[in-house]
Design a protein around this motif. Structure first.
Motif, PDB file in Angstrom:
ATOM      1  N   ARG A  23       0.853  -1.192   0.000  1.00  7.01           N
ATOM      2  CA  ARG A  23       0.000   0.000   0.000  1.00  7.01           C
ATOM      3  C   ARG A  23       0.890   1.244   0.000  1.00  7.01           C
ATOM      4  O   ARG A  23       2.022   1.204   0.489  1.00  7.01           O
ATOM      5  N   TYR A  24       0.353   2.350  -0.495  1.00  6.02           N
ATOM      6  CA  TYR A  24       1.136   3.579  -0.611  1.00  6.02           C
ATOM      7  C   TYR A  24       0.344   4.752  -0.024  1.00  6.02           C
ATOM      8  O   TYR A  24      -0.856   4.901  -0.291  1.00  6.02           O
ATOM      9  N   THR A  25       1.024   5.559   0.766  1.00  8.43           N
ATOM     10  CA  THR A  25       0.381   6.721   1.374  1.00  8.43           C
ATOM     11  C   THR A  25       1.283   7.947   1.248  1.00  8.43           C
ATOM     12  O   THR A  25       2.488   7.829   0.998  1.00  8.43           O
ATOM     13  N   ILE A  26       0.659   9.099   1.457  1.00 11.68           N
ATOM     14  CA  ILE A  26       1.378  10.374   1.469  1.00 11.68           C
ATOM     15  C   ILE A  26       1.134  11.047   2.822  1.00 11.68           C
ATOM     16  O   ILE A  26      -0.019  11.187   3.252  1.00 11.68           O
ATOM     17  N   ASN A  27       2.212  11.409   3.484  1.00 14.29           N
ATOM     18  CA  ASN A  27       2.166  12.169   4.737  1.00 14.29           C
ATOM     19  C   ASN A  27       1.411  11.474   5.868  1.00 14.29           C
ATOM     20  O   ASN A  27       0.828  12.116   6.727  1.00 14.29           O
ATOM     21  N   HIS A  28       1.446  10.144   5.877  1.00 11.54           N
ATOM     22  CA  HIS A  28       0.831   9.396   6.970  1.00 11.54           C
ATOM     23  C   HIS A  28       1.805   9.148   8.116  1.00 11.54           C
ATOM     24  O   HIS A  28       1.365   8.951   9.255  1.00 11.54           O
ATOM     25  N   ALA A  29       3.105   9.128   7.847  1.00 13.18           N
ATOM     26  CA  ALA A  29       4.068   8.729   8.880  1.00 13.18           C
ATOM     27  C   ALA A  29       5.405   9.435   8.645  1.00 13.18           C
ATOM     28  O   ALA A  29       6.451   8.795   8.503  1.00 13.18           O
ATOM     29  N   PHE A  30       5.361  10.771   8.632  1.00 11.50           N
ATOM     30  CA  PHE A  30       6.553  11.541   8.281  1.00 11.50           C
ATOM     31  C   PHE A  30       7.736  11.226   9.200  1.00 11.50           C
ATOM     32  O   PHE A  30       8.829  10.925   8.730  1.00 11.50           O
TER      33      PHE A  30
END
Length: 235
Positions: free
Chosen positions: A88-95
């Motif tokens: 899965r791919y996310t943006i700004n979920h776990a900086f």
């Protein structure tokens, strides 16, 4: 004229063209990592890079490693791998987790330049909506990612990491997809290295890089594109 500058309380920097040729790109020493100074640096094509035992060092190397955003990104073998992947791919979920992953020493390294001071400085930029992360997940496990700073239509990549084969390449593929979709014109990768070469980076003379940066750094792009989100990879 090539010369080394020592920074004071002012957030200004000398012209990048004044950087030393040996070591390549060293421009200035000192200052701090406050958000205003960091943003000014990236706006001018300058970035910090130093060991924890050193003073803050500021760089603008010649040549500069860059990518022109393209999608789909990657070799045929990588794209085939990603089509089969269940990541899965996310943006700004776990900086912070991504920055910590980038800070972890590689197998061939004794330490890291991404100190606690650096991590907190970029987290402050993240809280201000300036620094962003891409995450790659295997289930609930973070297996790769990257982070960097958006300057107009330029994404300034800082670092990437992987805990599973191809995970950092997958993060970079997602970055390319995202910035292409939203009109970015350039990805700055700073200093050329074998990994960047393998990804297809181009070495631009500093003069050419700065010309592109000046052209695109004031491009208006909605901050909302960096809202927390899950993304699907497209082929």
């Amino acid at each position: 004229m090539n010369s080394l500058s020592y920074l004071n309380q002012s957030i200004g920097f000398p012209p990048p063209e004044h950087a030393l040729s040996d070591p390549n790109g060293l421009l200035a020493i000192g200052g701090d990592l406050q958000p205003q100074r960091l943003l000014k640096a990236y706006y001018e094509g300058i970035f910090p890079w130093f060991n924890s035992s050193d003073p803050i060092l500021w760089w603008s190397p010649d040549p500069r490693a860059v990518f022109i955003p393209t999608y789909p990104f990657g070799s045929k073998s990588l794209l085939k791998f990603l089509k089969k992947s269940t990541w899965r791919y996310t943006i700004n979920h776990a900086f912070l987790d991504v920055v910590a992953g980038c800070a972890a020493p590689r197998s061939a390294q004794d330490g890291t330049w991404i100190s606690a001071e650096i991590q907190m400085a970029y987290y402050e930029l993240h809280l201000q909506g300036k620094a962003h992360s891409i995450e790659v997940w295997d289930g609930e496990q973070l297996v790769g990612g990257l982070y960097g700073i958006a300057v107009g239509g330029v994404f300034c990549g800082e670092s990437m990491f992987h805990r599973q084969t191809n995970a950092s390449k997958a993060a970079f593929a997602i970055l390319n997809q995202h910035v292409v979709q939203h009109g970015f014109k350039l990805i700055d990768a700073q200093v050329m290295n074998p990994h960047l070469v393998s990804l297809g980076a181009t070495a631009l003379p500093r003069h050419d890089f700065l010309a592109l940066l000046h052209r695109y750094r004031d491009q208006s792009i909605s901050p909302s594109i960096w809202n927390k989100q899950e993304v699907l990879i497209e082929f």
